[in-house]
Structures are given as C-alpha cells and as structure tokens.
Design a protein around this motif. Sequence first.
Motif, short mmCIF file in Angstrom:
data_model
loop_
_atom_site.label_atom_id
_atom_site.label_comp_id
_atom_site.label_asym_id
_atom_site.label_seq_id
_atom_site.Cartn_x
_atom_site.Cartn_y
_atom_site.Cartn_z
N SER A 49 1.18 -1.30 -0.17
CA SER A 49 -0.13 0.22 -0.10
C SER A 49 0.80 1.44 -0.54
N GLU A 50 1.67 1.22 0.96
CA GLU A 50 2.94 2.63 0.24
C GLU A 50 3.45 2.89 -0.43
N THR A 51 4.26 1.37 -1.07
CA THR A 51 4.62 1.62 -2.46
C THR A 51 3.75 2.35 -3.28
N LEU A 52 2.26 1.28 -3.60
CA LEU A 52 1.73 2.28 -4.17
C LEU A 52 1.53 3.80 -3.98
N LEU A 53 0.93 4.29 -3.11
CA LEU A 53 0.57 5.37 -2.41
C LEU A 53 2.18 6.50 -2.98
N LYS A 54 2.44 5.91 -2.78
CA LYS A 54 4.59 6.49 -3.30
C LYS A 54 4.29 6.44 -4.55
N ALA A 55 3.74 5.41 -5.86
CA ALA A 55 4.03 5.74 -6.95
C ALA A 55 2.80 6.87 -7.77
N LEU A 56 1.41 6.44 -6.94
CA LEU A 56 0.31 7.56 -7.26
C LEU A 56 1.18 8.85 -7.03
N SER A 57 1.26 9.51 -5.58
CA SER A 57 2.30 10.89 -5.33
C SER A 57 2.76 11.43 -5.87
N ALA A 58 3.95 10.23 -6.97
CA ALA A 58 5.02 11.00 -7.87
C ALA A 58 3.88 10.95 -9.54
N LYS A 59 3.21 9.76 -9.81
CA LYS A 59 2.87 10.03 -10.99
C LYS A 59 1.50 11.44 -11.07
N MET A 60 0.79 12.46 -10.09
CA MET A 60 -0.28 12.92 -9.66
C MET A 60 1.41 14.22 -10.29
N THR A 61 2.52 13.98 -9.34
CA THR A 61 3.41 15.30 -9.26
C THR A 61 3.91 14.97 -10.93
N GLN A 62 3.84 14.43 -11.62
CA GLN A 62 4.19 14.06 -12.99
C GLN A 62 3.42 15.04 -14.26
N VAL A 63 2.43 14.75 -13.78
CA VAL A 63 1.34 14.88 -14.08
C VAL A 63 0.56 16.49 -13.87
N GLN A 64 1.13 17.37 -12.85
CA GLN A 64 0.88 18.18 -12.70
C GLN A 64 1.91 19.09 -13.12
N GLU A 65 2.77 18.89 -13.05
CA GLU A 65 4.07 19.23 -13.76
C GLU A 65 4.44 19.49 -15.79
N ASP A 66 3.42 18.36 -15.99
CA ASP A 66 3.71 18.10 -17.54
C ASP A 66 1.94 19.24 -17.83
N TYR A 67 1.02 18.96 -17.11
CA TYR A 67 0.46 20.38 -16.58
C TYR A 67 0.61 21.65 -17.05
N GLU A 68 1.38 21.91 -15.96
CA GLU A 68 2.01 23.66 -15.99
C GLU A 68 2.77 23.55 -17.50
N ARG A 69 3.72 22.31 -17.54
CA ARG A 69 4.76 22.97 -18.59
C ARG A 69 3.34 23.04 -19.49
N GLU A 70 2.66 22.47 -20.15
CA GLU A 70 2.33 22.67 -21.30
C GLU A 70 1.57 23.85 -21.49
N LYS A 71 0.42 24.74 -20.29
CA LYS A 71 0.09 25.49 -19.84
C LYS A 71 0.79 26.62 -20.61
N GLN A 72 2.79 26.67 -19.88
CA GLN A 72 3.29 27.66 -20.34
C GLN A 72 3.55 27.64 -21.98
N ALA A 73 3.66 26.75 -22.79
CA ALA A 73 4.11 26.07 -23.99
C ALA A 73 3.25 27.58 -25.08
N LYS A 74 1.57 26.89 -24.25
CA LYS A 74 0.46 27.69 -25.05
C LYS A 74 0.09 28.81 -24.94
N GLU A 75 0.59 29.06 -23.56
CA GLU A 75 0.81 31.25 -23.15
C GLU A 75 1.82 31.40 -23.79
N ALA A 76 2.78 31.19 -24.48
CA ALA A 76 3.83 31.30 -24.99
C ALA A 76 3.47 31.67 -26.64
#
Length: 147
Positions: A49-76
């Motif tokens: 369960s702890e391993t799964l929670l860490k993996a999900l947290s890392a994936k959520m962080t990656q998705v958020q970073e990708d979203y922010e990067r795409e948002k900045q690229a769109k604005e530029a």
Amino acid sequence: MDAIYQNVINANLDQKLKQVEVHSAMGRDLRPGQAQVMLRVLEDWTKTSETLLKALSAKMTQVQEDYEREKQAKEAFEQNLEKIKKDSANSGAGKHRKLVGSGSHMMDYEMGDQHMFQSPEFMGEFERMSYGGNSSKKSGKRVPHRG
C-alpha cells in the motif's frame, strides 16, 4: 448489525441512547504460529500500500508538472501569435507577388522580419507547388536531365 445477524455477537441495540449492549461474542482462537503468519501478511499489505501510494503521488506530481509546462507553452504560443498578428497588421509594406506553379496562378504573401512560413509542412507544400509536383524535386533526389 451484520455481526448480530451472523451470530458473531449476541447484543441488543439501544436506539434511544444509540448504543450496542453486547452480551457475548464468538471467540476466534488462533493456533500457535498463526499470529505470525497474519502479521507477515498484514506487513506485506502495508508495504504494498505504501509503495502504491508513493507511485501514485509521483505520477500526480508528474502530471501536474506536465500540465504546467503545457500551459506555459500554450501561453507563449498565444503571445507569439498575437505579436505576429500585430506585426503583420502594422507592416502594410512588403507585399510581393511570386509566381507559384505553372500558368498564371499568383500567390500573395507578406515578407516581414520573421518568416512565418518556415515550418516543415509549409516548406514541403511550397516546394511541391513551386516545382509543379515533380517528385524528383520534392524528394530532394537529383535526376539527370534527359533530352
């Protein structure tokens, strides 16, 4: 309620006081060694369960970073597009006519400080039209002139 219906406990419900009065409970005795097995299973489940929670947290962080990067690229991109539109509207001079293809087909295009038409897609289409669809020119291969 389920424990009462399954006869795990013998109890009465006091609805007025919102309490359960337990008279007796079915014992669950463990044989020697079963407690250790049960603890190992629960520890494994906890680690998984702890391993799964860490993996999900890392994936959520990656998705958020990708979203922010795409948002900045769109604005530029949108800022650059607005700048190009503004520059294009401000420069009325610089219109040129160029013969494209065969016959008397003419194409108007703007020549500014920046060339908006340097994308690979545009250049490929431009070359195809400029050379009249000659596949040897389009592919970049040289074919010896026969004639």
